[in-house]
Enzyme design. Structure first.
Site, short mmCIF file in Angstrom:
data_model
loop_
_atom_site.label_atom_id
_atom_site.label_comp_id
_atom_site.label_asym_id
_atom_site.label_seq_id
_atom_site.Cartn_x
_atom_site.Cartn_y
_atom_site.Cartn_z
N LYS A 9 0.84 -1.36 -0.12
CA LYS A 9 0.02 0.17 0.06
C LYS A 9 1.00 1.11 -0.15
O LYS A 9 2.14 1.30 0.24
CB LYS A 9 -0.72 0.18 1.16
CG LYS A 9 -1.74 -1.19 1.39
CD LYS A 9 -2.89 -0.95 2.53
CE LYS A 9 -4.00 -2.04 2.41
NZ LYS A 9 -4.72 -1.92 3.56
N TYR A 49 -12.84 -3.09 -2.59
CA TYR A 49 -13.28 -2.93 -1.28
C TYR A 49 -14.70 -3.05 -1.13
O TYR A 49 -15.47 -2.16 -0.49
CB TYR A 49 -12.45 -2.01 -0.55
CG TYR A 49 -11.06 -1.95 -0.24
CD1 TYR A 49 -10.71 -3.19 0.47
CD2 TYR A 49 -10.32 -1.05 -0.58
CE1 TYR A 49 -9.55 -3.50 0.80
CE2 TYR A 49 -8.96 -1.11 -0.18
CZ TYR A 49 -8.33 -2.44 0.62
OH TYR A 49 -7.07 -2.27 0.90
N ASN A 112 -1.92 0.05 6.92
CA ASN A 112 -1.26 -1.09 7.35
C ASN A 112 -0.33 -1.75 6.58
O ASN A 112 -0.32 -3.07 6.55
CB ASN A 112 -2.18 -1.78 8.27
CG ASN A 112 -3.58 -2.22 7.20
OD1 ASN A 112 -3.48 -1.92 6.03
ND2 ASN A 112 -4.70 -2.63 7.51
N HIS A 115 -2.03 -5.39 1.47
CA HIS A 115 -3.23 -6.03 1.60
C HIS A 115 -2.98 -7.67 1.24
O HIS A 115 -1.97 -7.98 0.56
CB HIS A 115 -4.23 -5.44 0.43
CG HIS A 115 -5.22 -6.67 -0.11
ND1 HIS A 115 -6.26 -6.61 0.77
CD2 HIS A 115 -5.27 -7.52 -1.08
CE1 HIS A 115 -7.11 -7.60 0.28
NE2 HIS A 115 -6.46 -8.14 -1.07
P1 IDP Z 1 -7.87 -6.69 5.80
O1 IDP Z 1 -7.14 -5.83 5.10
O2 IDP Z 1 -7.13 -7.31 7.05
O3 IDP Z 1 -8.45 -7.90 5.04
P2 IDP Z 1 -10.62 -5.52 5.89
O4 IDP Z 1 -11.66 -5.56 6.86
O5 IDP Z 1 -10.76 -6.34 4.41
O6 IDP Z 1 -9.19 -5.85 6.42
O7 IDP Z 1 -10.42 -3.94 5.49
C1 IDP Z 1 -9.66 -3.54 4.37
C2 IDP Z 1 -8.82 -2.32 4.63
O8 IDP Z 1 -9.53 -1.20 4.93
C3 IDP Z 1 -7.98 -2.62 5.77
O9 IDP Z 1 -6.69 -3.23 5.82
C4 IDP Z 1 -7.76 -1.21 6.27
O10 IDP Z 1 -6.57 -0.43 5.49
C5 IDP Z 1 -8.92 -0.61 5.95
N1 IDP Z 1 -9.90 -0.55 7.22
C6 IDP Z 1 -10.48 -1.77 7.63
N2 IDP Z 1 -11.14 -1.19 8.80
C7 IDP Z 1 -10.96 0.10 9.01
C8 IDP Z 1 -11.51 0.96 10.00
O11 IDP Z 1 -12.21 0.78 11.04
N3 IDP Z 1 -10.81 2.43 9.84
C9 IDP Z 1 -10.07 2.61 8.84
N4 IDP Z 1 -9.76 1.77 7.91
C10 IDP Z 1 -10.13 0.39 7.84
MG MG Z 2 -9.77 -7.87 3.57
#
Ligand code: IDP
Ligand code: MG
Length: 154
Positions: A9, A49, A112, A115
């Site tokens: 990312k 997403y 983070n 992905h």
């Molecule tokens: P993942 O990346 O661990 O699979 P997902 O729930 O699929 O997690 O969410 C995709 C991305 O959306 C996350 O990696 C993060 O960058 C962002 N994200 C998820 N939850 C939150 C939140 O509560 N606040 C802000 N960004 C979020």
């Molecule tokens: Mg995910």
């Protein structure tokens, strides 16, 4: 063998951690089957997403994913989807275990670093979303003879 999708990312690219994160996958013994830099469109992010479009943080998530190019990687190995997902760690970097990518390089729920596809089914869909078939290479890795035991690498 499975192939999974990883996105490095903007939080990774901007912090100049591309080499460090790619190195982790190579050191683990995974094969890089495809890799390219791309600037993500609104369209591909809405698809990628789709499970988050109704969340209040979705516009901010899109902005963070478009802040710079990302590096898309197709990564292969036995049970690669689970192996890579475990290497990534849980979503929130503050809760991710030390030793995971998110646990070692991030302290954010959004910025983070990576992905990683979350299931075998989604991995196939996501690799096809980011790569044309001719951009993913099913080449023989000489190292696999030493990375996997006899009969383990199917
Ligand atoms: P993942 O990346 O661990 O699979 P997902 O729930 O699929 O997690 O969410 C995709 C991305 O959306 C996350 O990696 C993060 O960058 C962002 N994200 C998820 N939850 C939150 C939140 O509560 N606040 C802000 N960004 C979020
Ligand atoms: Mg995910």
């Amino acid at each position: 063998m499975e192939t999974t999708l990883v996105l490095l990312k903007p939080s990774c690219v901007q912090r100049q951690l591309i080499g460090e994160i790619v190195n982790r996958f190579e050191r683990r013994g995974l094969r890089i089957s495809g890799m390219k830099m791309m600037q993500l469109s609104d369209e591909i992010l809405r698809e990628h997403y789709a499970h988050l479009v109704d969340k209040p943080f979705f516009p901010g998530l899109c902005a963070s994913m478009q802040a710079s190019p990302v590096v898309a990687m197709a990564i292969s190995g036995v049970e690669a989807v689970q192996v890579v997902r475990t290497m990534a760690g849980v979503t929130n970097g503050r809760q991710a275990a030390p030793g995971t990518i998110r646990g070692d390089y991030s302290v954010s729920n959004q910025q983070n670093i990576v992905h990683a596809s979350d299931s075998v089914e989604n991995a196939a869909i996501e690799v096809a979303r980011f790569f044309r078939p001719e951009e993913v290479f099913d080449y023989e890795s000489g190292a696999f003879a030493y990375i996997y035991g006899a009969g383990e690498c199917k």
